[in-house]
Design a protein around this motif. Structure first.
Motif, PDB file in Angstrom:
ATOM      1  N   SER A 158       0.868   3.430 -12.677  1.00  0.00           N
ATOM      2  CA  SER A 158      -1.087   4.362 -13.196  1.00  0.00           C
ATOM      3  C   SER A 158      -1.507   5.154 -12.127  1.00  0.00           C
ATOM      4  CB  SER A 158      -1.484   3.539 -13.965  1.00  0.00           C
ATOM      5  OG  SER A 158      -2.024   2.438 -13.422  1.00  0.00           O
ATOM      6  N   LYS A 159      -2.261   5.852 -12.094  1.00  0.00           N
ATOM      7  CA  LYS A 159      -2.864   6.648 -11.492  1.00  0.00           C
ATOM      8  C   LYS A 159      -3.451   5.153 -10.614  1.00  0.00           C
ATOM      9  CE  LYS A 159      -3.450  10.685 -12.374  1.00  0.00           C
ATOM     10  NZ  LYS A 159      -2.024  11.804 -12.402  1.00  0.00           N
ATOM     11  N   LEU A 160      -3.804   4.515 -10.404  1.00  0.00           N
ATOM     12  CA  LEU A 160      -4.431   2.997  -9.799  1.00  0.00           C
ATOM     13  C   LEU A 160      -3.283   1.885 -10.629  1.00  0.00           C
ATOM     14  CD1 LEU A 160      -5.398   1.550  -7.444  1.00  0.00           C
ATOM     15  CD2 LEU A 160      -7.634   1.491  -7.990  1.00  0.00           C
ATOM     16  N   GLU A 161      -2.391   1.673  -9.488  1.00  0.00           N
ATOM     17  CA  GLU A 161      -2.095  -0.245  -9.660  1.00  0.00           C
ATOM     18  C   GLU A 161      -2.457  -1.375  -8.763  1.00  0.00           C
ATOM     19  OE1 GLU A 161       1.713  -2.135 -11.445  1.00  0.00           O
ATOM     20  OE2 GLU A 161       1.658  -0.414 -11.784  1.00  0.00           O
ATOM     21  N   VAL A 162      -2.946  -1.962  -9.467  1.00  0.00           N
ATOM     22  CA  VAL A 162      -3.438  -3.582  -8.826  1.00  0.00           C
ATOM     23  C   VAL A 162      -2.182  -4.545  -8.793  1.00  0.00           C
ATOM     24  CG1 VAL A 162      -4.854  -4.545  -6.898  1.00  0.00           C
ATOM     25  CG2 VAL A 162      -5.399  -2.300  -7.697  1.00  0.00           C
ATOM     26  N   ASN A 163      -1.652  -5.256  -8.392  1.00  0.00           N
ATOM     27  CA  ASN A 163      -0.851  -6.036  -8.682  1.00  0.00           C
ATOM     28  C   ASN A 163      -1.372  -7.188  -7.556  1.00  0.00           C
ATOM     29  OD1 ASN A 163       0.293  -5.003 -10.705  1.00  0.00           O
ATOM     30  ND2 ASN A 163       2.360  -4.321  -8.902  1.00  0.00           N
ATOM     31  N   GLY A 164      -1.535  -7.915  -7.745  1.00  0.00           N
ATOM     32  CA  GLY A 164      -2.005  -9.149  -6.657  1.00  0.00           C
ATOM     33  C   GLY A 164      -2.058 -10.535  -7.101  1.00  0.00           C
ATOM     34  N   PHE A 207       0.849  -1.117   0.008  1.00  0.00           N
ATOM     35  CA  PHE A 207       0.159  -0.117   0.314  1.00  0.00           C
ATOM     36  C   PHE A 207       0.716   1.050  -0.196  1.00  0.00           C
ATOM     37  CE2 PHE A 207      -3.778   2.622   2.803  1.00  0.00           C
ATOM     38  CZ  PHE A 207      -4.143   2.768   1.019  1.00  0.00           C
ATOM     39  N   PHE A 208       0.781   2.383  -1.329  1.00  0.00           N
ATOM     40  CA  PHE A 208       1.616   3.056  -1.256  1.00  0.00           C
ATOM     41  C   PHE A 208       1.067   4.584  -1.865  1.00  0.00           C
ATOM     42  CE2 PHE A 208       5.892   4.862  -3.096  1.00  0.00           C
ATOM     43  CZ  PHE A 208       6.019   5.105  -1.677  1.00  0.00           C
ATOM     44  N   ASN A 225       1.254  11.305  -8.604  1.00  0.00           N
ATOM     45  CA  ASN A 225      -0.086  11.054  -7.807  1.00  0.00           C
ATOM     46  C   ASN A 225      -0.557   9.511  -8.400  1.00  0.00           C
ATOM     47  OD1 ASN A 225      -0.095  13.341  -6.805  1.00  0.00           O
ATOM     48  ND2 ASN A 225      -0.166  14.547  -8.510  1.00  0.00           N
ATOM     49  N   ARG A 226       0.457   8.541  -8.521  1.00  0.00           N
ATOM     50  CA  ARG A 226      -0.288   7.083  -7.896  1.00  0.00           C
ATOM     51  C   ARG A 226      -0.404   6.723  -6.879  1.00  0.00           C
ATOM     52  NH1 ARG A 226       4.000   6.296 -12.939  1.00  0.00           N
ATOM     53  NH2 ARG A 226       3.347   7.988 -14.340  1.00  0.00           N
ATOM     54  N   LEU A 227      -1.240   5.906  -7.046  1.00  0.00           N
ATOM     55  CA  LEU A 227      -1.706   5.070  -5.879  1.00  0.00           C
ATOM     56  C   LEU A 227      -1.608   3.033  -6.137  1.00  0.00           C
ATOM     57  CD1 LEU A 227      -2.339   5.155  -2.676  1.00  0.00           C
ATOM     58  CD2 LEU A 227      -4.609   4.315  -3.746  1.00  0.00           C
ATOM     59  N   GLY A 228       0.181   2.821  -5.378  1.00  0.00           N
ATOM     60  CA  GLY A 228      -0.098   1.483  -5.020  1.00  0.00           C
ATOM     61  C   GLY A 228      -0.463   0.579  -4.583  1.00  0.00           C
TER      62      GLY A 228
END
Length: 186
Positions: free
Chosen positions: A54-60, A36-37, A43-46
């Motif tokens: 990218s603006k929101l990147e989700v790695n599951g 969670f970063f 201005n990007r949430l990981g």
């Protein structure tokens, strides 16, 4: 003088830039940058990454990296909107009990035109329609619907070489029909 802030807890001084803080065990302020970063420079949430691209990147860790869950009776989905000139908004969703196309379907909805474009039902049947009315249903595995403004349009197969399609009945007396357009003009 009001310009200096002193953290009330000594563990705050060891925070990493970009940390998203949360209450950890025993209500201690914690960080977990690998999962969670916040990249403040871009201005990007990981989520699941400390280097979001990218603006929101989700790695599951599995095929369901994101689950959108809702008890809404019309549908649950995600919208994609392009606000540039000529852009459109589409929503991909799972339909509920009051959806115009019925419950339990996967649909691509053109929000800009307020029309269903693709509907996949629970039997795996697909309807593709450039101008589908509410309540569109599939009676065959794959259907292409056209109205008067789209008369004469249907399925197009394009290839750099020969192109075509096959109609095949696999029963005892089944036959196979091939339609092919060859690259030599025949």
């Amino acid at each position: 003088d009001g310009n200096t802030w002193t953290p009330p807890d000594s563990n705050l001084v060891s925070l990493t830039q970009g940390s998203v803080l949360f209450a950890g065990p025993s209500s201690v302020i914690a960080q977990d940058n690998a999962t969670f970063f916040w990249d403040d420079a871009n201005n990007r949430l990981g989520i699941g990454t400390a280097t979001p691209g990218s603006k929101l990147e989700v790695n599951g860790g599995d095929y369901q990296s994101i689950i959108v869950n809702s008890a809404d009776t019309s549908a649950t989905g995600i919208s994609y909107k392009n606000t540039s000139t000529g852009g459109r908004q589409f929503t991909i969703f799972s339909t509920g009990t009051v959806a115009a196309v019925g419950a339990g379907k996967f649909a691509i909805f053109d929000d800009t035109a307020a029309r269903y474009r693709v509907v996949l039902n629970a039997s795996g049947f697909i309807v593709v329609s450039p101008n589908a009315d509410d309540g569109v249903t599939a009676t065959d595995i794959f259907e292409v619907h056209a109205d008067a403004t789209n008369a004469g349009k249907g399925i197009k197969v394009t290839s750099a070489g020969d192109a075509g399609f096959v109609l095949k009945a696999t029963g005892t007396n089944g036959r196979e029909y091939k339609m092919t357009a060859t690259d030599n003009g025949s």
